[in-house]
Design an enzyme around this catalytic site. Sequence first.
Site, PDB file in Angstrom:
ATOM      1  N   HIS A   1      51.539  34.721  32.054  1.00 20.41           N
ATOM      2  CA  HIS A   1      52.234  35.270  33.230  1.00 20.41           C
ATOM      3  C   HIS A   1      53.578  34.584  33.495  1.00 20.41           C
ATOM      4  O   HIS A   1      53.943  34.320  34.643  1.00 20.41           O
ATOM      5  CB  HIS A   1      51.335  35.188  34.451  1.00 20.41           C
ATOM      6  CG  HIS A   1      50.160  36.105  34.418  1.00 20.41           C
ATOM      7  ND1 HIS A   1      50.152  37.294  33.714  1.00 20.41           N
ATOM      8  CD2 HIS A   1      48.914  36.009  34.995  1.00 20.41           C
ATOM      9  CE1 HIS A   1      48.971  37.894  33.868  1.00 20.41           C
ATOM     10  NE2 HIS A   1      48.216  37.130  34.629  1.00 20.41           N
TER      11      HIS A   1
ATOM     12  N   HIS B   1      49.929  42.240  40.211  1.00 22.94           N
ATOM     13  CA  HIS B   1      48.645  41.571  40.013  1.00 22.94           C
ATOM     14  C   HIS B   1      47.774  41.565  41.276  1.00 22.94           C
ATOM     15  O   HIS B   1      47.128  40.549  41.578  1.00 22.94           O
ATOM     16  CB  HIS B   1      48.892  40.132  39.542  1.00 22.94           C
ATOM     17  CG  HIS B   1      47.791  39.548  38.710  1.00 22.94           C
ATOM     18  ND1 HIS B   1      46.519  39.346  39.190  1.00 22.94           N
ATOM     19  CD2 HIS B   1      47.782  39.119  37.421  1.00 22.94           C
ATOM     20  CE1 HIS B   1      45.771  38.797  38.251  1.00 22.94           C
ATOM     21  NE2 HIS B   1      46.513  38.656  37.158  1.00 22.94           N
TER      22      HIS B   1
ATOM     23  N   GLU C   1      46.376  46.065  35.917  1.00 28.73           N
ATOM     24  CA  GLU C   1      47.764  45.659  35.733  1.00 28.73           C
ATOM     25  C   GLU C   1      48.389  46.484  34.606  1.00 28.73           C
ATOM     26  O   GLU C   1      48.171  46.191  33.434  1.00 28.73           O
ATOM     27  CB  GLU C   1      47.823  44.176  35.382  1.00 28.73           C
ATOM     28  CG  GLU C   1      47.070  43.270  36.345  1.00 28.73           C
ATOM     29  CD  GLU C   1      46.605  41.993  35.662  1.00 28.73           C
ATOM     30  OE1 GLU C   1      47.473  41.264  35.133  1.00 28.73           O
ATOM     31  OE2 GLU C   1      45.389  41.739  35.634  1.00 28.73           O
TER      32      GLU C   1
END
Length: 364
Positions: free
Chosen positions: A120, A196, A330
């Site tokens: 991420h 997210h 996502e």
Amino acid sequence: MARVPLLLALCCCVVAVAALGGANAAAGRKMVGVYELNKGDFSVKVTNWGATITSVVLPDSRGNLADIALGYDTIAEYVNGSNYFGALVGRVANRVANARFVLDGKVYHLYPNDGKNALHGGHRGFSKVIWTVKEYVGGGDSPHITLYYHSFDGEEGFPGALDVYVTYHLSSPYVLSVHMNATSLNKATPVNLAQHTYWNLGGAGSVLHHTVQLFASRYTPVDASLIPTGRVAPVAGTPYDLRSPTTVGAHVRQIYGGKAGVYGYDTNYAVDGEPGAMRKVAVVRDGGSGRAMELWANQPGVQFYTGNFLDHVVGKGGKVYGQYGALCLETQGFPDAVNHPNFPSVIVRPGGVYKHDMVFKFSF
């Protein structure tokens, strides 16, 4: 309602950016706020810390309101949290194997924050920075907020400067639209943004009884550290087959969750249809509340995650979030695409624009 400038936040706190380092340090201090978008009995709150959705409130089939997004009570908890609740993650969402990739013959090394892999965006990805509020309209016919972040050349190891925007928009009753775009300013760079939010349509408890349908006939198998092997395999005949409505708990214990003794989905699916075109990705339903969520997007993949690593996390109002307490959907480019030439490319060339659109349609 008139358009409102930067400082009109419903609930604000000042964060000392200098302590965080990086490009924002030069700005000294910036204001972090929580901004509410309201359309009747449907409301969404967003903070410019990490361009994060902090709550989504809407009725159930009996008219009772509940917050269906996991999160925290204070900005400080988002700053210190590690679950990415509601955040916009990037520059590259999901995992990059060995925190490295080669682009145009040059090796780039990223910050490894998931074992030896980058996750991420690294240690201080887009979910851990202060975004600038460019426009905010809290109510009226078209409530929306647009946030901006300038990512500097070399941030977390990524090449090139990047201008990033996200708009959260209540586009019609019980519809939340998310529009992301990023322009590469001077170097080719990978870009893969993801929203997210952790969803629990019942507002509390486990999501194992939610039903989920994914419009995806293929997925990307992974190794023991959840890095794609490079294959794109059919879901038919596997526990990954969610093409028909299936309870989340039906096969969750059959799927290795990335750590010994942890089970559940943390899986990228190749969405059926033409990448770049808006198409239906998923439908989630909660029988107890009667709420349903339909997701549309234009990305080639969607990560389905079942909260496998939630472990007695204290959230909003003192609620304790446990394993399988929420699910994430996502939409994204494929994980580790920078290291798999057969995956859809996530590279944006100088002057090129990355575009990522999502639409959440709620009903009850």
